[in-house]
Write a protein that holds these residues in place. Structure first.
Motif, mmCIF file in Angstrom:
data_model
loop_
_atom_site.group_PDB
_atom_site.id
_atom_site.type_symbol
_atom_site.label_atom_id
_atom_site.label_comp_id
_atom_site.label_asym_id
_atom_site.label_seq_id
_atom_site.Cartn_x
_atom_site.Cartn_y
_atom_site.Cartn_z
ATOM 1 N N GLU A 48 0.580 -1.567 -0.286
ATOM 2 C CA GLU A 48 0.163 -0.169 0.087
ATOM 3 C C GLU A 48 0.807 1.029 0.206
ATOM 4 O O GLU A 48 0.670 2.407 -0.707
ATOM 5 N N LEU A 49 2.149 1.737 0.970
ATOM 6 C CA LEU A 49 2.437 2.250 0.691
ATOM 7 C C LEU A 49 3.393 2.480 -0.630
ATOM 8 O O LEU A 49 3.240 3.805 -1.335
ATOM 9 N N VAL A 50 3.611 1.394 -0.860
ATOM 10 C CA VAL A 50 4.411 1.928 -2.351
ATOM 11 C C VAL A 50 3.807 2.108 -3.647
ATOM 12 O O VAL A 50 3.534 3.043 -4.248
ATOM 13 N N GLU A 51 2.105 2.027 -3.418
ATOM 14 C CA GLU A 51 0.791 2.629 -3.835
ATOM 15 C C GLU A 51 0.739 4.095 -4.136
ATOM 16 O O GLU A 51 0.754 4.651 -5.175
ATOM 17 N N GLY A 64 4.914 13.319 -15.350
ATOM 18 C CA GLY A 64 4.494 13.043 -13.924
ATOM 19 C C GLY A 64 3.790 11.299 -14.370
ATOM 20 O O GLY A 64 4.584 9.366 -13.966
ATOM 21 N N GLU A 65 3.073 11.035 -15.644
ATOM 22 C CA GLU A 65 3.037 9.878 -15.847
ATOM 23 C C GLU A 65 4.159 8.921 -16.667
ATOM 24 O O GLU A 65 4.203 7.454 -16.770
ATOM 25 N N LEU A 66 5.665 9.703 -17.488
ATOM 26 C CA LEU A 66 5.944 8.930 -17.558
ATOM 27 C C LEU A 66 6.906 8.476 -16.777
ATOM 28 O O LEU A 66 8.111 6.956 -16.765
ATOM 29 N N TYR A 67 6.911 9.550 -15.597
ATOM 30 C CA TYR A 67 8.404 8.527 -14.588
ATOM 31 C C TYR A 67 7.741 7.649 -13.161
ATOM 32 O O TYR A 67 8.437 6.298 -13.579
ATOM 33 N N PHE A 68 6.319 7.297 -13.443
ATOM 34 C CA PHE A 68 5.484 6.633 -13.147
ATOM 35 C C PHE A 68 5.523 4.970 -13.908
ATOM 36 O O PHE A 68 5.792 4.038 -13.695
ATOM 37 N N GLU A 69 5.425 5.460 -15.271
ATOM 38 C CA GLU A 69 6.051 4.192 -16.332
ATOM 39 C C GLU A 69 7.469 3.167 -16.484
ATOM 40 O O GLU A 69 7.637 2.502 -15.745
ATOM 41 N N ILE A 70 7.825 4.112 -16.228
ATOM 42 C CA ILE A 70 9.825 4.057 -16.066
ATOM 43 C C ILE A 70 9.392 3.375 -15.073
ATOM 44 O O ILE A 70 10.407 2.440 -14.434
ATOM 45 N N LEU A 71 9.469 3.625 -13.699
ATOM 46 C CA LEU A 71 9.656 3.171 -12.638
ATOM 47 C C LEU A 71 8.879 1.531 -12.462
ATOM 48 O O LEU A 71 9.168 0.829 -11.735
ATOM 49 N N SER A 72 7.263 1.792 -12.872
ATOM 50 C CA SER A 72 6.625 0.686 -12.540
ATOM 51 C C SER A 72 7.036 -0.310 -13.283
ATOM 52 O O SER A 72 8.000 -1.536 -12.867
ATOM 53 N N LYS A 73 7.612 0.239 -14.611
ATOM 54 C CA LYS A 73 8.155 -1.343 -15.387
ATOM 55 C C LYS A 73 9.688 -1.605 -15.403
ATOM 56 O O LYS A 73 9.703 -2.771 -15.355
ATOM 57 N N TYR A 75 10.445 -1.722 -11.773
ATOM 58 C CA TYR A 75 10.743 -2.240 -10.592
ATOM 59 C C TYR A 75 9.723 -3.080 -10.203
ATOM 60 O O TYR A 75 9.446 -3.832 -9.561
ATOM 61 N N LEU A 76 8.677 -2.857 -10.903
ATOM 62 C CA LEU A 76 7.179 -3.808 -10.340
ATOM 63 C C LEU A 76 6.124 -4.427 -11.210
ATOM 64 O O LEU A 76 5.632 -5.060 -10.444
ATOM 65 N N GLY A 77 6.812 -4.465 -12.350
ATOM 66 C CA GLY A 77 6.067 -5.397 -12.951
ATOM 67 C C GLY A 77 6.503 -6.647 -12.795
ATOM 68 O O GLY A 77 7.721 -6.672 -12.467
ATOM 69 N N ARG A 78 5.781 -7.860 -13.750
ATOM 70 C CA ARG A 78 6.924 -8.848 -13.889
ATOM 71 C C ARG A 78 7.974 -9.192 -14.787
ATOM 72 O O ARG A 78 8.044 -10.055 -14.215
ATOM 73 N N ARG A 79 7.231 -8.239 -15.667
ATOM 74 C CA ARG A 79 8.916 -8.691 -16.464
ATOM 75 C C ARG A 79 9.752 -7.605 -16.133
ATOM 76 O O ARG A 79 9.485 -6.285 -15.889
ATOM 77 N N LYS A 80 11.252 -7.710 -16.447
ATOM 78 C CA LYS A 80 11.906 -6.985 -15.938
ATOM 79 C C LYS A 80 12.579 -6.535 -17.421
ATOM 80 O O LYS A 80 12.770 -7.192 -17.785
ATOM 81 N N TYR A 81 12.476 -4.942 -17.828
ATOM 82 C CA TYR A 81 12.915 -5.008 -18.750
ATOM 83 C C TYR A 81 14.127 -4.355 -19.090
ATOM 84 O O TYR A 81 15.016 -3.706 -17.851
ATOM 85 N N THR A 82 15.106 -4.842 -19.852
ATOM 86 C CA THR A 82 16.476 -3.768 -20.020
ATOM 87 C C THR A 82 16.109 -2.663 -19.940
ATOM 88 O O THR A 82 15.105 -2.195 -20.942
ATOM 89 N N GLU A 83 17.675 -1.699 -19.932
ATOM 90 C CA GLU A 83 17.148 -0.749 -20.654
ATOM 91 C C GLU A 83 16.960 -0.076 -22.009
ATOM 92 O O GLU A 83 16.053 0.762 -22.254
ATOM 93 N N SER A 84 17.336 -1.427 -23.095
ATOM 94 C CA SER A 84 16.959 -0.439 -23.847
ATOM 95 C C SER A 84 15.527 -1.021 -24.246
ATOM 96 O O SER A 84 14.582 -0.497 -25.549
ATOM 97 N N GLU A 85 14.789 -1.745 -23.868
ATOM 98 C CA GLU A 85 13.706 -2.401 -24.176
ATOM 99 C C GLU A 85 12.413 -1.586 -23.709
ATOM 100 O O GLU A 85 11.866 -1.215 -23.512
ATOM 101 N N LEU A 86 13.248 -0.842 -22.261
ATOM 102 C CA LEU A 86 12.427 0.197 -21.869
ATOM 103 C C LEU A 86 12.283 1.240 -22.610
ATOM 104 O O LEU A 86 11.597 2.368 -23.083
#
Length: 105
Positions: A48-51, A64-73, A75-86
């Motif tokens: 809940e704190l992280v959310e 803000g939306e872009l930073y949210f997507e960067i952090l989410s993809k 650190y928080l998603g099931r799939r871990k993206y490499t920098e180039s994939e991100l």
């Protein structure tokens, strides 16, 4: 996932499970159950704190939306993206990714 763990551990009747532990369960079983429930609630609290923190990031006025997507993809998603994939998924330049500023031409 935390909610599923709580249902698995406690069933849908949490009050009944707690009453059973208080009245009938042996001390050893009660201690193990209490530790498991404590861990589940701590995990839920941290989630809940992280959310809430992520919602604050999303509300940030500049990108803000872009930073949210960067952090989410990252650190928080099931799939871990490499920098180039991100960079590819978010359609962004590496310079913006590392500095947070768009190139001005």
């Amino acid at each position: 996932m935390v909610a599923e763990d709580i249902r698995y551990c406690c069933g849908t009747d949490l009050d009944g499970a707690l009453l059973y532990l208080e009245e009938f369960a042996p001390d050893r079983e009660r201690e193990a159950f209490e530790q498991r429930v404590k861990t589940l609630f701590e995990t839920r609290w941290m989630t809940e704190l992280v959310e809430k923190a992520m919602e604050k990031v999303r509300e940030f006025p500049a990108y803000g939306e872009l930073y949210f997507e960067i952090l989410s993809k990252s650190y928080l998603g099931r799939r871990k993206y490499t920098e180039s994939e991100l960079l590819s998924v978010l359609n962004m330049e590496r310079s913006f990714f590392t500095t947070g500023r768009k190139k001005e031409f």
